[in-house]
Design a protein around this motif. Structure first.
Motif, short mmCIF file in Angstrom:
data_model
loop_
_atom_site.label_atom_id
_atom_site.label_comp_id
_atom_site.label_asym_id
_atom_site.label_seq_id
_atom_site.Cartn_x
_atom_site.Cartn_y
_atom_site.Cartn_z
N ARG A 140 22.33 17.42 -58.78
CA ARG A 140 23.00 18.25 -59.77
C ARG A 140 22.27 18.27 -61.11
O ARG A 140 22.74 18.92 -62.06
CB ARG A 140 24.43 17.74 -59.98
CG ARG A 140 25.31 17.92 -58.75
CD ARG A 140 26.75 17.57 -59.05
NE ARG A 140 27.61 17.80 -57.90
CZ ARG A 140 28.93 17.64 -57.90
NH1 ARG A 140 29.53 17.23 -59.02
NH2 ARG A 140 29.64 17.88 -56.82
N PRO A 175 20.13 26.11 -58.96
CA PRO A 175 20.09 27.30 -59.83
C PRO A 175 18.66 27.66 -60.20
O PRO A 175 17.90 26.80 -60.66
CB PRO A 175 20.91 26.88 -61.06
CG PRO A 175 20.93 25.39 -61.04
CD PRO A 175 20.85 24.98 -59.61
N LEU A 195 19.43 26.29 -68.84
CA LEU A 195 19.68 25.35 -67.75
C LEU A 195 20.06 23.97 -68.29
O LEU A 195 20.93 23.29 -67.74
CB LEU A 195 18.45 25.24 -66.86
CG LEU A 195 18.23 26.41 -65.88
CD1 LEU A 195 16.85 26.32 -65.24
CD2 LEU A 195 19.31 26.40 -64.80
N ARG A 198 23.57 23.65 -69.12
CA ARG A 198 24.41 23.54 -67.92
C ARG A 198 24.32 22.16 -67.28
O ARG A 198 24.81 21.94 -66.18
CB ARG A 198 24.02 24.61 -66.90
CG ARG A 198 24.29 26.03 -67.37
CD ARG A 198 23.56 27.08 -66.55
NE ARG A 198 23.87 27.04 -65.13
CZ ARG A 198 23.33 27.85 -64.21
NH1 ARG A 198 22.44 28.77 -64.60
NH2 ARG A 198 23.66 27.75 -62.95
N ARG A 200 21.45 20.60 -66.51
CA ARG A 200 20.28 20.47 -65.65
C ARG A 200 19.12 19.94 -66.50
O ARG A 200 18.59 20.64 -67.36
CB ARG A 200 19.91 21.83 -65.04
CG ARG A 200 21.05 22.46 -64.26
CD ARG A 200 21.21 21.81 -62.90
NE ARG A 200 22.41 22.28 -62.17
CZ ARG A 200 22.61 22.08 -60.87
NH1 ARG A 200 21.70 21.44 -60.15
NH2 ARG A 200 23.72 22.51 -60.30
#
Length: 263
Positions: A140, A175, A195, A198, A200
């Protein structure tokens, strides 16, 4: 009856096959010409006897116009070493074909290379070479930026976004954000920031470029984790060039574009 009349379909003599003219954009980076030349050697190895030539839109020799002049009106298929639809494919290539000896009557134009599953294969391979592993696909914390040149043509952006979706599916749902080195947003740094927001934090940059150059180098420099090499001489790219060549021999891309323009 002479034996030649019994020749099976599709077994025309080698010299009657249209030449494959790979059309590269051109680059001031000397690595680009070396890379494209090596890629075409792979194509020749896959299809012995096929006349494979190179032409550039700008910046490098041979220029496409000179390559077509050298064919002296012989049949050819122009296969763009371009990854999406855009101005060069829709306008520059048809114009070059029309200006060729014979008015381009025996010249067909292949579709751009992308989007296509073989490009996904090459992108994944390049990511693996840079350090991506299977476990990253289930993490993740990982994300990928698909860095491309960019174009103001909306169909070009659509093609790149589709490649990002295909790459994400192959990587197990990671993603993947399409980003651009010019003309469009987001830029590669902006996509990295998005990203990161989010959650990441291990972000790889996949280089959606056919060869090394300024855009590929600047995109790789923005990678906070790993950056893959351009597609370059990957075997999947050589196979895709031949696939587009074969496809265009029955349905040239230029005719489809003209039909769309007239609709």
């Amino acid at each position: 009856m002479p034996e030649a009349h019994h020749r099976p379909p599709h077994s025309h003599p080698t010299h009657r096959r249209p030449a494959l003219v790979a059309v590269a954009h051109g680059s001031r980076d000397p690595r680009a010409l070396r890379t494209v030349s090596a890629l075409l050697e792979r194509v020749r190895e896959l299809r012995p006897g096929l006349d494979v030539r190179l032409g550039h839109i700008e910046l490098n020799e041979p220029l496409l116009a000179d390559t077509l002049a050298g064919l002296r009106g012989a049949p050819a298929v122009l296969v763009p070493l371009l990854l999406s639809r855009g101005y060069h494919v829709k306008h520059d290539l048809p114009q070059a074909a029309a200006a060729a000896p014979g008015g381009g009557a025996d010249i067909r134009i292949a579709r751009p290379l992308g989007p296509h599953p073989l490009l996904v294969e090459a992108l994944c391979s390049r990511l693996a070479e840079a350090g991506w592993c299977d476990a990253d696909g289930s993490s993740r914390s990982t994300g990928v930026v698909l860095a491309s040149a960019g174009s103001r043509d909306p169909e070009s952006a659509e093609d790149t976004r589709r490649m990002a979706e295909m790459l994400g599916e192959r990587l197990g749902g990671v993603p993947v954000v399409a980003a651009y080195a010019s003309a469009l947003a987001p830029t590669v740094p902006a996509a990295v920031r998005a990203l990161t927001a989010r959650g990441r934090h291990r972000i790889a940059v996949a280089s959606y470029f056919a060869a090394p150059g300024l855009f590929a180098t600047s995109s790789a420099a923005a990678a906070p984790w790993i950056a893959a090499d351009p597609l370059g001489t990957h075997p999947a790219l050589a196979r895709l060039l031949l696939h587009r060549y074969d496809e265009a021999r029955t349905r040239p891309y230029a005719l489809r574009e003209q039909e769309l323009s007239a609709a």
